[in-house]
Design an enzyme around this catalytic site. Structure first.
Site, PDB file in Angstrom:
ATOM      1  N   GLN A 104       0.831  -1.288  -0.095  1.00  0.00           N
ATOM      2  CA  GLN A 104      -0.289  -0.291   0.391  1.00  0.00           C
ATOM      3  C   GLN A 104       0.576   1.360   0.275  1.00  0.00           C
ATOM      4  O   GLN A 104       1.639   1.310   1.063  1.00  0.00           O
ATOM      5  CB  GLN A 104      -0.911  -0.166   1.159  1.00  0.00           C
ATOM      6  CG  GLN A 104      -1.920   0.543   1.010  1.00  0.00           C
ATOM      7  CD  GLN A 104      -2.890   0.982   2.034  1.00  0.00           C
ATOM      8  OE1 GLN A 104      -3.005  -0.351   2.369  1.00  0.00           O
ATOM      9  NE2 GLN A 104      -3.726   1.779   2.644  1.00  0.00           N
ATOM     10  N   SER A 146       3.370  -6.094   3.034  1.00  0.00           N
ATOM     11  CA  SER A 146       2.362  -6.209   3.746  1.00  0.00           C
ATOM     12  C   SER A 146       1.381  -6.629   2.915  1.00  0.00           C
ATOM     13  O   SER A 146       1.235  -8.002   2.738  1.00  0.00           O
ATOM     14  CB  SER A 146       2.953  -4.694   3.901  1.00  0.00           C
ATOM     15  OG  SER A 146       1.245  -4.310   4.590  1.00  0.00           O
ATOM     16  N   LEU A 147       0.930  -6.251   2.328  1.00  0.00           N
ATOM     17  CA  LEU A 147      -0.440  -6.360   1.361  1.00  0.00           C
ATOM     18  C   LEU A 147       0.464  -7.160  -0.039  1.00  0.00           C
ATOM     19  O   LEU A 147      -0.674  -8.123  -0.089  1.00  0.00           O
ATOM     20  CB  LEU A 147      -1.000  -4.893   0.774  1.00  0.00           C
ATOM     21  CG  LEU A 147      -2.323  -4.786  -0.257  1.00  0.00           C
ATOM     22  CD1 LEU A 147      -1.515  -5.106  -1.498  1.00  0.00           C
ATOM     23  CD2 LEU A 147      -3.675  -6.209  -0.028  1.00  0.00           C
ATOM     24  N   ARG A 166      -9.906  -7.519   3.917  1.00  0.00           N
ATOM     25  CA  ARG A 166      -8.596  -6.985   4.615  1.00  0.00           C
ATOM     26  C   ARG A 166      -8.584  -5.485   4.566  1.00  0.00           C
ATOM     27  O   ARG A 166      -8.437  -4.815   5.668  1.00  0.00           O
ATOM     28  CB  ARG A 166      -7.203  -7.043   4.042  1.00  0.00           C
ATOM     29  CG  ARG A 166      -6.140  -6.984   5.011  1.00  0.00           C
ATOM     30  CD  ARG A 166      -4.762  -7.713   4.235  1.00  0.00           C
ATOM     31  NE  ARG A 166      -3.199  -7.266   4.844  1.00  0.00           N
ATOM     32  CZ  ARG A 166      -2.464  -6.192   5.131  1.00  0.00           C
ATOM     33  NH1 ARG A 166      -2.798  -5.599   3.757  1.00  0.00           N
ATOM     34  NH2 ARG A 166      -1.376  -5.875   5.632  1.00  0.00           N
ATOM     35  N   HIS A 218      -0.205  -2.102  10.935  1.00  0.00           N
ATOM     36  CA  HIS A 218       1.515  -3.053  11.390  1.00  0.00           C
ATOM     37  C   HIS A 218       1.299  -2.078  12.920  1.00  0.00           C
ATOM     38  O   HIS A 218       2.626  -2.365  13.999  1.00  0.00           O
ATOM     39  CB  HIS A 218       1.720  -2.844  10.590  1.00  0.00           C
ATOM     40  CG  HIS A 218       2.183  -3.234   9.575  1.00  0.00           C
ATOM     41  ND1 HIS A 218       1.698  -3.928   9.505  1.00  0.00           N
ATOM     42  CD2 HIS A 218       2.248  -2.222   8.031  1.00  0.00           C
ATOM     43  CE1 HIS A 218       2.305  -5.153   8.092  1.00  0.00           C
ATOM     44  NE2 HIS A 218       1.800  -3.774   7.014  1.00  0.00           N
ATOM     45  N   GLN A 250       0.073 -10.725  10.807  1.00  0.00           N
ATOM     46  CA  GLN A 250       1.266  -9.157  10.194  1.00  0.00           C
ATOM     47  C   GLN A 250       0.451  -8.064  10.080  1.00  0.00           C
ATOM     48  O   GLN A 250       0.690  -7.291   9.644  1.00  0.00           O
ATOM     49  CB  GLN A 250       0.897 -10.036   8.471  1.00  0.00           C
ATOM     50  CG  GLN A 250       1.607  -9.261   7.385  1.00  0.00           C
ATOM     51  CD  GLN A 250       1.313  -8.923   6.262  1.00  0.00           C
ATOM     52  OE1 GLN A 250       0.350  -8.226   5.971  1.00  0.00           O
ATOM     53  NE2 GLN A 250       2.093  -9.159   4.968  1.00  0.00           N
TER      54      GLN A 250
END
Length: 310
Positions: A12, A94-95, A119, A199, A248
């Site tokens: 992202q 991440s994503l 998500r 996060h 995560q």
């Protein structure tokens, strides 16, 4: 002899208005894939990708499926143009870890799309119900930044590259960290233009909801190693894939260690698939000896194909 490469997928923040438009115009397979995404999600994702506005594309529930679909669309065309490309491992920031799993065969396109849409929606809800912020720390030792995070009661969100660590947490905690940064020997503390504290513990509600969605999703062992952000190692068993993708959401993205693991396994060629070249930039700070080819549109795709087929 086939070309061997590790695939890297954007996280992202990499989204750009216009992403995928030239690819969809040039390749019917991309247009079909994006049409599938529009139908599955029930809103015109491709139109938002192509035309924006940026404010809409930046929404967590929009940019996460957009980046996922864009990365896999690039991969589909790349594989058709470089048929002897051997994918040896995957990873995503991440994503991007979800895109990496889809590329490795952990779940199909539709399953992954549904997961990243949920998500993103869950994280958007968490942002709306908490007051969070993020702060990029440039320079400074990791141990010092961890001390500062503990003092200000915020979390270490991303370890992106040597000298580039991101903190995440309450607005008050992040403001306190920014105020103390210079005294700790940190060169710059830059507030990030994000909707909330990704996060960090403020994403706990999103994490709990995603765990339920992952439990219902059809997941199999990936065909190639997928390095997870949370533990900076490959995950293979279905239960550990579910666990690490869940963890995560509130856990740290250990990108430096993830890349170091792949390099330690002898990988020297990486292909970044996403709207910008952020991951190539990070790799330049992690290890300058390996090569990263960034593919984001038809022009960079053509250049990459020429290089890989040479």
């Amino acid at each position: 002899m086939p070309k061997q490469a590790v695939l890297l997928f954007a996280g992202q923040g990499a989204q750009k208005v216009g992403m995928g438009k030239d690819l969809a115009e040039a390749y019917p397979a991309v247009s079909d894939l994006l049409s599938q995404a529009d139908a599955a999600i029930g809103y015109p994702l491709s139109q938002i990708m192509f035309e924006g506005p940026m404010e809409e594309l930046t929404k967590t529930s929009r940019c996460q499926p957009a980046l996922y679909a864009h990365g896999l669309a690039l991969l589909e065309v790349l594989k058709s143009k470089v048929p002897d490309l051997e994918i040896t491992a995957t990873a995503g920031l991440s994503l991007g870890e979800f895109t990496a799993h889809a590329a490795a065969g952990t779940f199909d396109f539709a399953t992954g799309l549904n997961l990243v849409f949920q998500r993103g929606s869950f994280m958007e809800e968490a942002c709306d119900t908490t007051r969070g912020a993020m702060l990029a720390m440039l320079g400074g030792e990791e141990s010092t930044i961890r001390e500062l995070a503990a003092e200000c009661d915020v979390d270490v969100a991303n370890l992106n590259a040597p000298g580039q660590i991101v903190l995440s947490g309450s607005v008050e905690g992040i403001e306190a960290a920014a105020a103390k940064a210079k005294d700790k020997g940190i060169k710059r503390a830059i507030p990030l233009p994000v909707a909330g504290a990704y996060h960090s513990r403020l994403m706990k509600s999103a994490q709990d909801k995603l765990a339920v969605a992952l439990e219902k999703a059809t997941i199999v062992s990936p065909g190639v190693p997928v390095v997870c952000n949370f533990e900076a190692r490959p995950v293979n068993r279905q239960e550990e894939i579910r666990a690490t993708l869940t963890a995560q959401v509130t856990g740290s993205v250990r990108w430096v260690e993830s890349m170091q693991h792949l390099i330690s396994q002898g990988h020297t060629l990486f292909i970044e698939l996403g709207p910008d070249a952020t991951l190539a930039g990070l790799m330049g700070k992690i290890d300058k000896t390996v090569k990263v080819i960034s593919i984001k549109d038809t022009a960079t795709l053509d250049a990459a194909v020429a290089e890989l087929n040479a």
